[in-house]
Design a protein around this motif. Structure first.
Motif, PDB file in Angstrom:
ATOM      1  N   LEU A   1       0.846  -1.375  -0.046  1.00 54.49           N
ATOM      2  CA  LEU A   1      -0.030  -0.019   0.056  1.00 54.49           C
ATOM      3  C   LEU A   1       0.703   1.245   0.068  1.00 54.49           C
ATOM      4  N   LEU A   2       2.148   1.107   0.510  1.00 56.41           N
ATOM      5  CA  LEU A   2       2.684   2.402   0.572  1.00 56.41           C
ATOM      6  C   LEU A   2       3.682   2.531  -0.331  1.00 56.41           C
ATOM      7  N   SER A   3       4.620   1.485  -0.637  1.00 53.73           N
ATOM      8  CA  SER A   3       5.745   1.695  -1.700  1.00 53.73           C
ATOM      9  C   SER A   3       5.222   1.237  -3.047  1.00 53.73           C
ATOM     10  N   HIS A   4       4.039   0.693  -3.200  1.00 51.19           N
ATOM     11  CA  HIS A   4       3.497   0.420  -4.588  1.00 51.19           C
ATOM     12  C   HIS A   4       4.207  -0.574  -5.225  1.00 51.19           C
ATOM     13  N   THR A   5       5.091  -1.208  -4.530  1.00 45.50           N
ATOM     14  CA  THR A   5       6.037  -2.270  -5.288  1.00 45.50           C
ATOM     15  C   THR A   5       5.155  -3.643  -5.193  1.00 45.50           C
ATOM     16  N   LYS A   6       5.298  -4.485  -6.106  1.00 45.12           N
ATOM     17  CA  LYS A   6       4.897  -5.982  -6.274  1.00 45.12           C
ATOM     18  C   LYS A   6       5.394  -6.695  -4.859  1.00 45.12           C
ATOM     19  N   ILE A   7       4.639  -7.332  -3.914  1.00 42.06           N
ATOM     20  CA  ILE A   7       4.966  -7.870  -2.934  1.00 42.06           C
ATOM     21  C   ILE A   7       5.633  -9.032  -3.054  1.00 42.06           C
ATOM     22  N   LYS A   8       5.303  -9.830  -4.373  1.00 44.01           N
ATOM     23  CA  LYS A   8       6.080 -11.070  -4.722  1.00 44.01           C
ATOM     24  C   LYS A   8       7.510 -10.725  -5.064  1.00 44.01           C
ATOM     25  N   TYR A   9       7.799  -9.694  -5.586  1.00 44.79           N
ATOM     26  CA  TYR A   9       9.448  -9.429  -5.673  1.00 44.79           C
ATOM     27  C   TYR A   9      10.128  -9.096  -4.684  1.00 44.79           C
ATOM     28  N   ASP A  10       9.454  -8.403  -3.662  1.00 40.95           N
ATOM     29  CA  ASP A  10       9.960  -8.038  -2.224  1.00 40.95           C
ATOM     30  C   ASP A  10      10.439  -9.405  -1.583  1.00 40.95           C
ATOM     31  N   LEU A  11       9.307 -10.710  -1.636  1.00 41.61           N
ATOM     32  CA  LEU A  11       9.422 -11.752  -1.052  1.00 41.61           C
ATOM     33  C   LEU A  11      10.435 -12.483  -1.584  1.00 41.61           C
TER      34      LEU A  11
END
Length: 317
Positions: A81-91
């Protein structure tokens, strides 16, 4: 074996579905509105309503759940919600970092626990047992965060032997030596954290096995103490330890939340805490579901390993 594995997988499916329902319900019952993380006090009601519409927060809860579950099943974990990046890529970046820290730490503690637990169990109520049990008591009593901060103060600040923040020094991301220097302190903290409980578990198993008839038979045949201990008792101790090994699977993702946060290790732990603090609920839900699913998978692996380690165990059903 194959039929048993398929049966256990089919039993795990409704449990995983239940985990998703519980995680989604808990987040929705939390005493805050998800929109709070996306808005500012100076926004108008029209702007707030537009954001609600954009993120589907106006839809009924069952509709939101089904949409979220479909995305999870497709491997789409949504956006922060904050960074608007895909959570999949963060994980994909953070899970390997956590595994690099947790896996060697737990395997080291697991190996040491077998050795120390067998020695303590075979020397029950003697000085070796009291020494090992005393060290375990100290290890259980000392908070992980306190031990981590003491190490940082002595080895990092006072003696300046080791870096104590991050996984790499800036500009040395490809240096294995630099990685090891950053790795030593969090690794040591986690080994000390895992070791006491595992050691006491092995000690209790060893004491139980040493009372069995097969030990008396081996002694009657002239087997030495260490031969009985490490050749016969150890083999029977390893079977219950399979449960511990299988249940350790969730720790590969969430087993070092405190340690990662203290040492600023760029893994799941730090990512999770920051998400909770920022009310970034999509990340929180994804990590909770991932951790809960790994518990079920760990149980499944434990059952399968039981059949592999000891062929005498028949497949249930």
């Amino acid at each position: 074996m194959l039929r048993y594995i398929v049966k256990r997988i089919l039993q795990a499916v409704p449990l995983m579905l239940l985990i998703t329902i519980i995680c989604f319900a808990l987040i929705n019952l939390a005493p805050y509105d998800a929109i709070d993380a996306l808005t500012t006090p100076d926004m108008t009601q029209v702007e707030i309503d537009a954001i609600r519409q954009e993120y589907g927060l106006n839809d009924p809860v069952p509709v939101q759940y089904i949409r979220w579950l479909k995305n999870i099943c497709r491997g789409e974990f949504g956006y922060s919600l904050l960074s608007h990046t895909k959570i999949k890529y963060d994980l994909m970046v953070r899970i390997p970092a956590t595994i690099k820290l947790i896996l060697p730490s737990y395997l080291t503690a697991y190996t040491l626990a077998i050795i120390l637990g067998l020695i303590a169990g075979s020397c029950r109520n003697r000085w070796q047992d009291k020494l090992i049990d005393g060290m375990c008591s100290v290890g259980l009593a000392v908070p992980t965060f306190w031990f981590a901060m003491i190490m940082m103060y002595i080895l990092g600040y006072k003696l300046k032997l080791l870096p104590f923040i991050g996984m790499h020094t800036i500009g040395k991301e490809n240096s294995f030596t630099d990685y090891i220097r950053h790795f030593i302190m969090p690794y040591t903290v986690l080994v000390i954290s895992f070791l006491p409980d595992l050691t006491r578990y092995v000690r209790a198993l060893a004491i139980s096995q040493l009372k069995e008839d097969y030990v008396l038979v081996q002694r009657a045949f002239g087997a030495s103490k260490y031969e009985i201990l490490f050749k016969h008792v150890a083999r029977n101790v390893l079977l219950p330890l399979v449960t511990k090994l299988g249940m350790a699977l969730p720790m590969l993702v969430t087993g070092a939340v405190i340690t990662e946060s203290i040492f600023s290790w760029p893994g799941i732990g730090q990512y999770f805490l920051k998400s909770v603090d920022a009310l970034d609920y999509p990340i929180v839900m994804d990590i909770l579901v991932l951790s809960g699913s790994l518990v079920i998978i760990g149980n499944l692996l434990s059952d399968i390993l039981y059949c592999i380690v000891d062929p005498r165990i028949k497949e249930p059903g």
